[in-house]
Design a protein around this motif. Structure first.
Motif, short mmCIF file in Angstrom:
data_model
loop_
_atom_site.label_atom_id
_atom_site.label_comp_id
_atom_site.label_asym_id
_atom_site.label_seq_id
_atom_site.Cartn_x
_atom_site.Cartn_y
_atom_site.Cartn_z
N GLY A 712 1.00 -1.34 -0.10
CA GLY A 712 0.00 -0.02 0.04
C GLY A 712 0.80 1.19 -0.01
O GLY A 712 2.03 1.13 0.32
N GLY A 713 0.37 2.34 -0.50
CA GLY A 713 1.07 3.42 -0.83
C GLY A 713 1.64 4.19 0.56
O GLY A 713 2.85 4.66 0.45
N VAL A 714 1.07 4.02 1.75
CA VAL A 714 1.54 4.66 3.01
C VAL A 714 2.84 4.07 3.42
O VAL A 714 3.71 4.66 4.11
N TRP A 715 3.12 2.82 2.82
CA TRP A 715 4.61 2.07 3.06
C TRP A 715 5.28 2.70 2.42
O TRP A 715 6.79 2.38 2.34
N GLN A 716 5.36 3.74 1.54
CA GLN A 716 6.37 4.54 0.92
C GLN A 716 7.03 5.54 1.96
O GLN A 716 8.11 5.91 1.97
N ASN A 717 6.26 5.45 3.13
CA ASN A 717 6.86 6.28 4.31
C ASN A 717 7.98 5.68 5.08
O ASN A 717 7.87 4.58 5.14
N ARG A 718 9.18 6.36 4.85
CA ARG A 718 10.44 5.18 5.10
C ARG A 718 10.51 5.38 6.52
O ARG A 718 11.20 4.13 6.98
N ARG A 719 10.00 6.17 7.28
CA ARG A 719 10.03 5.90 8.86
C ARG A 719 9.35 4.73 9.27
O ARG A 719 9.68 3.71 10.01
N LEU A 720 8.09 4.56 8.74
CA LEU A 720 7.24 3.38 8.69
C LEU A 720 7.73 1.98 8.31
O LEU A 720 7.75 1.26 9.21
N ILE A 721 8.14 2.06 7.31
CA ILE A 721 8.43 0.68 6.54
C ILE A 721 9.85 0.29 7.35
O ILE A 721 10.18 -0.76 7.63
N ASN A 722 10.74 1.17 7.60
CA ASN A 722 12.15 0.96 8.14
C ASN A 722 11.91 0.72 9.59
O ASN A 722 12.80 0.13 10.18
N ASN A 723 10.64 1.00 10.34
CA ASN A 723 10.64 0.52 11.65
C ASN A 723 9.83 -0.80 11.85
O ASN A 723 10.07 -1.72 12.72
N ILE A 724 8.99 -0.84 10.74
CA ILE A 724 8.02 -1.98 11.11
C ILE A 724 8.86 -3.48 10.76
O ILE A 724 8.40 -4.55 11.31
N ILE A 725 9.66 -3.33 9.76
CA ILE A 725 10.33 -4.56 9.31
C ILE A 725 10.92 -5.17 10.44
O ILE A 725 10.85 -6.32 10.82
N PRO A 726 12.17 -4.57 11.16
CA PRO A 726 12.92 -4.96 12.28
C PRO A 726 11.81 -5.25 13.45
O PRO A 726 11.97 -6.26 14.23
N ALA A 727 10.78 -4.45 13.56
CA ALA A 727 9.79 -4.83 14.73
C ALA A 727 9.10 -6.22 14.66
O ALA A 727 8.87 -7.06 15.53
N LEU A 728 8.72 -6.56 13.41
CA LEU A 728 8.04 -7.68 13.10
C LEU A 728 8.82 -8.83 13.28
O LEU A 728 8.80 -10.02 13.88
N GLN A 729 10.18 -8.68 12.79
CA GLN A 729 11.35 -9.84 12.68
C GLN A 729 11.47 -9.94 14.15
O GLN A 729 11.72 -11.33 14.56
N LYS A 730 11.61 -9.00 15.07
CA LYS A 730 11.95 -9.10 16.49
C LYS A 730 10.61 -9.93 17.27
O LYS A 730 11.14 -10.77 18.09
N ALA A 731 9.63 -9.57 16.53
CA ALA A 731 8.47 -10.48 17.40
C ALA A 731 8.30 -11.98 16.73
O ALA A 731 7.06 -12.65 17.01
#
Ligand SMILES: [Zn+2]
Ligand SMILES: [Zn+2]
Length: 765
Positions: A712-731
């Protein structure tokens, strides 16, 4: 003597990339005989010789193929011994039912670049130098097979010198279809709408002088016209904005070298690789202090700039390093706003006459209009914003064999997709399908792709929205051709696209985080903040942003002040809005009309859009109350977010609804406390990340599904995408995100295609 014969079939992007001269030279070197030919299957080779030599040949070809080739299959088989007198290049064979991938357009290769600046070379400073390893491809192809008469070079008969190179199997230009030289090839000239000023080298030098003097130039390039000016000349850039009626949208830049870019932006190793790659895309980079000053001129409110390096010989000549000449040019699409980029000389003179001071033209026609590609990095990997020049029409490999189908794509940032065998041909970026010109470009491109890849769709896929021009196009064709059509929900298509992008091989369920601007929902509302449990075949909507009003639809998208007040009113918080930016922006009457509209629901769709939530929050805290390009408020909100702020707002969940009232209450409280915008923005961004993690956790608990697809287009937001990937991986989740196609609507067609094929059972294996 122990001579053997081997047959080799090589498939992938293997034609028009220098395969035959390379194979010829390897065979000569090893004293092998046999032949090579281009067929509709790919490249077919037969070699005859001693076992050791044949093995060495195969090893060399496998490990050192031509640098532009993209090999998908390399099949070696034994054939009866059949000695040949020599090694020969045989005439191409064409089977009308087969297809071949066509190479995308490529940057100048190092050999050609050396010759371009070598005074002793006959192509010294010739702006159309190329060889089998480089130069124009897709943009000049009229038809297949890829031979000179089927390209826009057909009008330029080879001179004896070029013909000699073209026919010499040992030459770097052997069968290089676009080759040319100053004697026989295309030429450049500089002109105004009335008169020709100069030709050849004089035209190039005069163009450089005009750019230095702050003039605006229309430059005919590879896939269309650019409008260019000196990026560091504030007056010139302002003038370009005025003339192009483009008040705030950032301009792309072309610089004379990597070192220059480093003055203005931070360049990571991965970003450097992308900037220098043969595709030469625009790469979005974080700024240095000098970069921030440049951004004030070319990209207001941004903390990033899009840079690219020269990718045609003409660019290298125009940006040749010399004291007192511009080192960075604005290079923006040569078009009227919203229309496709201009490709024809006459059209340029007509449409760009009020914008450009002069036109640097050439007489090599552009067959396919194609914009520059735009990339950024996520988790140190390329991440597409726009997929176009030098990437399209390379196919996406699918983990399935498919029936031939066409997915029409969506409304904004349209691309379409065609399937054949185990490939999806995702088109280059077409644009917003909002006017006649873009629709024409769209239908023309579909016909072109169908023709060159020999695809005759047996199935159509389209968006659920009945009024999108792309949907209507597919519906008309389905009706006329009496073929099935599947309507695919927009956010389901986003998630399917992410799955195909990651080579997802089965129809297992994933958690889908579809955070987006606008997509037509199954219930007729406007969706965009959706958490799905989905596979290719279907989806369940498990969580959504709670519905909020969108009074007047597009009017509120353009004026986020209206959105902010409508959200507040809807949430019963309007009494706290007095004195805030959106409140002050609208006058008493406008506010009353708006409130009335929200209360009566007149022309007020309901939306769960995440993009609109960003717009409303940005307006509420005092960013833009009216925007003049898509996602302007979301981009500004991201740019100001304090990187060190770790607090987050709460977004509670009730059933399947993600509640917005507490969020707005917290923001209003922080505004009353005079918390800086940067902190509020950061807390809001953090809230969205926490939400993404929370819903994923909850769904995993309920279903056991552990894979999370992010699209989705909102994930062009680099702060969001760069934070969520490691957060999901950590979980402990396995996150999937985009790598080959954009996360925005430019990737939706791929998902439509996959879902339609799954739903109709039209996959072969
Ligand atoms: Zn070359
Ligand atoms: Zn020539």
């Amino acid at each position: 003597m122990n001579a053997i014969n081997k047959r080799v079939l090589v498939q992938g992007i293997v034609q028009g990339v220098g395969f035959r001269p390379t194979v010829y030279s390897y065979a000569q070197k090893l004293g092998l005989t046999g032949w090579i030919l281009n067929s509709a299957h790919g490249v077919e080779i037969e070699v005859h010789g001693e076992l050791a030599q044949v093995d060495a040949f195969l090893h060399e070809l496998r490990t050192k193929p031509p640098q532009m080739a993209q090999i998908d299959t390399f099949l070696v088989s034994d054939v009866a011994t059949n000695p040949y007198g020599s090694f020969q290049i045989l005439a191409s064979q064409d089977n009308p039912h087969d297809f071949l991938p066509v190479s995308p357009d490529l940057d100048v290769c190092p050999d050609c670049l050396r010759e371009l600046f070598d005074p002793a070379n006959r192509r010294h400073r010739y702006p159309f130098i190329n060889c089998t390893n480089c130069g124009p491809r897709f943009s000049i192809v009229k038809s297949i097979p890829y031979d000179r008469p089927n390209t826009s070079m057909s009008a330029f008969p080879l001179c004896p010198d070029c013909a000699k190179e073209y026919h010499d199997p040992a030459d770097r230009r052997f069968h290089a279809q676009p080759i040319a030289c100053p004697v026989c090839g295309p030429q450049v000239w500089l002109q105004s709408t009335e008169e020709k000023f100069a030709t050849g080298e004089d035209a190039i030098q005069l163009t450089r002088q005009m750019l230095t003097d702050g003039k605006i130039l229309a430059l005919k390039g590879l896939g269309g016209f650019h409008l260019a000016c000196d990026a560091q000349n504030e007056h010139a850039v302002t003038e370009l904005r005025l003339r192009k009626r483009r008040s705030m949208k950032p301009f792309a830049l072309m610089s004379n070298g990597l070192e220059t870019i480093r003055n203005f932006a931070q360049v990571s190793a991965e970003e450097e690789k992308m900037l220098l790659s043969i595709q030469k895309p625009i790469v979005v980079l974080n700024l240095t202090e000098a970069g921030k000053k440049l951004a004030d001129i070319v990209a207001p409110d941004q903390n990033t700039l899009g840079f690219m390096l020269p990718y045609t010989p003409l660019h290298y000549l125009l940006l040749e390093k010399e004291i007192n000449y511009p080192e960075v040019l604005v290079m923006t699409s040569g078009n009227l706003s919203e229309e496709p980029i201009v490709t024809e000389n006459e059209e340029a003179l007509e449409k760009l006459q009020g914008i450009a001071d002069a036109f640097l033209m050439h007489n090599r026609p552009i067959e396919t209009r194609i914009d520059d590609s735009v990339l950024t990095t996520v988790a140190n990997k390329p991440y597409f914003i726009r997929r176009a020049r030098s990437f399209a029409p390379s196919p996406i490999r699918l983990p399935f064999f498919t029936t031939q189908a066409l997915a029409a794509g969506t409304h904004l940032k349209n691309t379409f997709a065609l399937s054949r065998e185990n490939y999806a041909f995702l088109s280059h970026h077409i644009g917003d399908l909002e006017n006649e010109e873009t629709l024409t470009a769209y239908t023309k491109a579909i016909n072109h792709y169908q023709q060159i890849f020999r695809i005759q769709p047996k199935l159509f896929a389209a968006d659920l929205h009945p009024d999108y021009l792309a949907t209507r196009y597919a519906m008309e064709r389905a009706e006329k051709e009496q073929l099935p059509i599947m309507h695919i929900q927009h956010h389901h298509a986003h998630i399917s696209s992410c799955l195909a992008d990651n080579g997802w091989k089965n129809d297992d369920l994933v958690i889908g985080l579809a955070f987006d601007g606008t997509g037509y929902g199954s219930d007729g509302a406007i969706w965009g903040g959706e958490v799905l449990l989905a596979n290719y075949s279907g989806f369940e909507r498990r969580f959504q942003l709670d519905y909020a009003p969108l009074p007047g639809g597009d009017v509120s998208i353009r004026k986020p002040a209206r959105l902010a007040l409508a959200y507040l009113h809807h949430l019963g918080l309007l009494d706290q809005a007095e004195g805030l930016a959106p409140y002050l922006y609208l006058n008493e009457i406008e506010r009353q009309v708006l409130i009335h509209q929200v209360e009566t629901g007149f022309n007020t769709p309901q939306t769960s859009s995440m993009g609109r939530l960003f717009d409303a929050v940005a307006a509420l805290i005092g960013l833009y109350q009216e925007i003049n390009y898509e996602a302007q408020n979301a981009i500004s909100l991201e740019a100001i977010a304090d990187p060190d702020e770790i607090a987050a707002y709460e977004l509670p969940i009730q059933g399947s609804r993600i509640l917005l009232k507490p969020l707005f209450e917290q923001i209003l409280a922080d505004l009353r406390q005079n918390l800086p915008q940067s902190a509020i923005s950061a807390r809001f961004h953090n809230a969205i990340n926490h939400l993404a993690l929370k819903v994923s956790d909850q769904l995993r608990t309920e279903t056991g599904v552990n894979t999370v697809a992010i699209s989705g287009g909102v994930w062009q937001n680099r702060r969001l995408i760069n934070n969520i990937i490691p957060a999901l991986q950590k979980a402990g989740f396995t996150p999937l995100w985009h790598h080959q196609v954009p996360t925005n609507d430019g990737g939706v067609a791929l998902g439509q295609l996959m879902t339609a094929l799954f739903q109709t059972g039209m996959l072969k294996e």
